[in-house]
Each structure stands twice: as C-alpha cells, then as structure tokens.
Design a protein around this motif. Structure first.
Motif, PDB file in Angstrom:
ATOM      1  N   GLY A 155       0.771  -1.243   0.000  1.00  0.00           N
ATOM      2  CA  GLY A 155       0.000   0.000   0.000  1.00  0.00           C
ATOM      3  C   GLY A 155       0.794   1.279   0.000  1.00  0.00           C
ATOM      4  O   GLY A 155       0.234   2.335   0.229  1.00  0.00           O
ATOM      5  N   TYR A 156       2.073   1.188  -0.287  1.00  0.00           N
ATOM      6  CA  TYR A 156       2.898   2.396  -0.230  1.00  0.00           C
ATOM      7  C   TYR A 156       3.269   2.852  -1.634  1.00  0.00           C
ATOM      8  O   TYR A 156       4.404   3.122  -1.936  1.00  0.00           O
ATOM      9  N   SER A 157       2.255   2.971  -2.487  1.00  0.00           N
ATOM     10  CA  SER A 157       2.513   3.269  -3.906  1.00  0.00           C
ATOM     11  C   SER A 157       2.592   4.762  -4.216  1.00  0.00           C
ATOM     12  O   SER A 157       3.144   5.137  -5.220  1.00  0.00           O
ATOM     13  N   ALA A 158       2.042   5.608  -3.372  1.00  0.00           N
ATOM     14  CA  ALA A 158       2.038   7.033  -3.685  1.00  0.00           C
ATOM     15  C   ALA A 158       2.438   7.859  -2.482  1.00  0.00           C
ATOM     16  O   ALA A 158       2.091   7.554  -1.345  1.00  0.00           O
ATOM     17  N   TRP A 159       3.206   8.870  -2.725  1.00  0.00           N
ATOM     18  CA  TRP A 159       3.611   9.808  -1.670  1.00  0.00           C
ATOM     19  C   TRP A 159       2.860  11.097  -1.893  1.00  0.00           C
ATOM     20  O   TRP A 159       2.780  11.597  -3.007  1.00  0.00           O
TER      21      TRP A 159
END
Length: 160
Positions: A155-159
């Motif tokens: 779930g860490y695809s976008a900052w």
C-alpha cells in the motif's frame, strides 16, 4: 515414521496454522506439513540473545520468498521496481512480530535466505508452528516462533 510417533502427533491435536493475507492473489492458510511441499533449505544459525547469550541452532524449511511467490504477491511483474514498495509483517502466536521489506528476500535485491522453518535442531515443528529464521541477523530479535500470520502489504505506492 513409527506408528507410535504418528499416533502421538495425532493425539497432540491439529497442526498449527499460519494465515497468508494481504496483497496476494491467492491468500491461504498453511501448516508445517504444507510447508514441506516447497524445496527445503538448511541453516546453521548463531545469534546473540540479550537474556541468554549466544544461541546456536539448525533449522530447515522453505524460503519465505518461495512461499510468498506461490501466493501471488500483487505487484506488477512488468515493473521490476514495483515490488520494492511491499512490506512483509510476520506475527507469532505469542504476540511477537517483525517487519521485513520485500527487497530483503528478493533474489534480484537483498537475496536474504529467510526461512519458514519446519524443523528446529531436527525436531519437527508441526504442533508449535513454523518459525521465521533470518540467518544473516546477528541478534535473534526478528526470530518469530509459532507464526500464526504473515501479511504482505504493498500500500505504499504514492507519496503525498
């Protein structure tokens, strides 16, 4: 296996189970006997324990990477680096837990030989449950006994 040993294992109750969940195409539940279906690897491990000094053990079991790949991690195989955003959370029945990055276990990156141990010093772990073994760790703090859950999270695809 002798009939007496087989009867003792049956009388001891069902084999411990671990749940593979999260961003996987094929989440599943596995027992130690299920983990014997993968190629088995061995590791002689020495680690420093803060409370009892140096511990030495021999473990066998499949590579965590092999088991998780069979469950179908939901990264984009066409994008080599997509898998680098995935984390692996491992939880033990005693409440102990640890987090690894996918890159640690991936053969293209860290290639750490992390095991889901099915034996400890030649003793089967059927009833106790598999153990997370990181042979490269000096300290045994990420060693998890009696694994009951492994969650893969990408779930860490976008900052933002």
């Amino acid at each position: 296996m002798s009939q007496t040993l087989a009867a003792a294992r049956t009388a001891a109750g069902p084999a411990a189970e671990l749940a593979l969940t999260g961003d996987l195409d094929r989440p599943t539940r596995l027992t130690v006997p299920d983990l014997l279906a993968w190629p088995q690897h061995g590791a002689q491990v020495s680690f420093e324990c803060a409370t009892s000094g140096i511990q030495r053990h021999r473990f066998t079991g499949p590579l965590l990477h092999d088991v998780l790949m069979d469950a179908g991690p939901a990264f984009d195989p066409a994008r080599r680096k997509d898998r680098l955003r995935f984390l692996i959370a491992v939880h033990g029945a005693d409440g102990h837990h640890a987090v690894l990055s996918w890159a640690e276990i991936d053969p293209d990156f860290g290639r750490a030989p992390v095991l889901l141990a099915v034996t400890l010093d030649d003793t089967p772990l059927d009833r106790a449950g598999s153990q997370l073994v990181l042979p490269q760790d000096r300290c045994g703090a990420r060693h998890i006994s009696g694994i009951d859950a492994i969650r893969v999270d990408g779930g860490y695809s976008a900052w933002t």
